[in-house]
Design an enzyme around this catalytic site. Structure first.
Site, PDB file in Angstrom:
ATOM      1  N   GLY A   1      -5.791  14.338  45.799  1.00  0.00           N
ATOM      2  CA  GLY A   1      -4.991  13.228  45.682  1.00  0.00           C
ATOM      3  C   GLY A   1      -5.611  11.961  45.343  1.00  0.00           C
ATOM      4  O   GLY A   1      -5.168  11.017  45.483  1.00  0.00           O
ATOM      5  N   ARG A   2      -7.080  11.976  44.640  1.00  0.00           N
ATOM      6  CA  ARG A   2      -7.614  10.927  44.343  1.00  0.00           C
ATOM      7  C   ARG A   2      -8.000  10.055  45.697  1.00  0.00           C
ATOM      8  O   ARG A   2      -8.232   8.796  45.625  1.00  0.00           O
ATOM      9  CB  ARG A   2      -6.860  10.066  43.119  1.00  0.00           C
ATOM     10  CG  ARG A   2      -6.682  10.759  41.955  1.00  0.00           C
ATOM     11  CD  ARG A   2      -7.956  11.440  41.501  1.00  0.00           C
ATOM     12  NE  ARG A   2      -7.804  11.969  40.313  1.00  0.00           N
ATOM     13  CZ  ARG A   2      -8.214  13.052  39.604  1.00  0.00           C
ATOM     14  NH1 ARG A   2      -8.540  13.948  40.629  1.00  0.00           N
ATOM     15  NH2 ARG A   2      -7.966  13.459  38.544  1.00  0.00           N
TER      16      ARG A   2
END
Ligand SMILES: Cc1cc2nc3c(=O)[nH]c(=O)nc-3n(C[C@H](O)[C@H](O)[C@H](O)COP(=O)(O)O)c2cc1C
Length: 213
Positions: free
Chosen positions: A191-192
């Protein structure tokens, strides 16, 4: 034609927990470096992107190889009269990035640059293969050369000059040490929402802090 916008990778190989990070930047870098070297999927684990500031204040970056790593910093070897050599003579600062994509890790360092001692340079130069020793003498690094042929002719000239004798380190060639005042460790996460831990010199004290990804 591949659209770079569609290239996507989910990072999930590891995490950098606060209680698992070393107390200071050097043991943390040492352990990540050793893990990168041990990973057969990492080519040139010691390749580093090394940025300098040109005399007229612009950034310049190129890849070099880390050949020294200890509590003082990282050392690379180059021609002191090259563009990067002139940059650090004008502005003794550098920023560097070690990227190990298969480890989903990046390390950023920034700080001041100093020359390695002559003894360090000579010891490292003596360990290089003979053809690399000749190359260091032959190449006026970063200068325009007339042709490949002219370059090969310079190599032949220095080969003749040294014959079978020992080849000393050229006076215009040697180590540059980046003495960091900030070192950041980045580990990719899903999800960065990556992990970023930075060690930063604040006066005489190193401060450790977590940064937003
Ligand atoms: C994988 C890789 C490793 C390199 N290692 C070095 C090195 O250790 N020292 C060096 O001077 N140049 C090295 N180079 C070449 C530099 O990227 C660069 O072309 C050269 O140093 C001249 O840079 P400058 O004109 O900015 O001074 C390497 C290039 C690559 C792609």
């Amino acid at each position: 034609m591949t659209d770079p916008a569609g290239l996507r990778r989910r990072y999930a190989r590891g995490h950098l927990d606060d209680d698992a990070v070393a107390d200071s930047w050097f043991p943390q870098l040492r352990s990540w470096f050793d893990e990168a070297v041990a990973d057969p999927d990492v080519l040139e684990a010691n390749a580093v992107q090394w940025a300098t500031v040109t005399p007229d204040g612009r950034p310049a970056v190129r890849t070099v190889l880390v050949k020294g790593l200890d509590e003082r910093g990282i050392v690379v070897y180059t021609n002191y009269e090259s563009a990067k050599g002139r940059d650090v003579a004008a502005h003794p600062y550098a920023a560097a990035v070690l990227l190990w994509p298969t480890q989903e890790r990046q390390v950023r360092l920034s700080g001041t640059v100093e020359r390695a001692t002559r003894a360090e340079t000579e010891a490292y130069f003596a360990s290089r293969p003979r053809e690399s020793q000749l190359g260091a003498w032959a190449s006026p690094q970063s200068q325009v050369v007339e042709s490949r042929h002219a370059l090969d002719a310079r190599v032949a000239q220095v080969e003749q000059r040294f014959g079978d004798g020992p080849i000393p380190a050229p006076p215009f060639w040697g180590g540059l040490r980046l003495v960091p005042d900030a070192v950041e460790f980045w580990q990719g996460r899903p999800g960065r929402v990556h992990d970023r831990i930075r060690f930063r010199l604040d006066g005489d004290a190193w401060v450790r802090e977590r940064l937003a990804p």
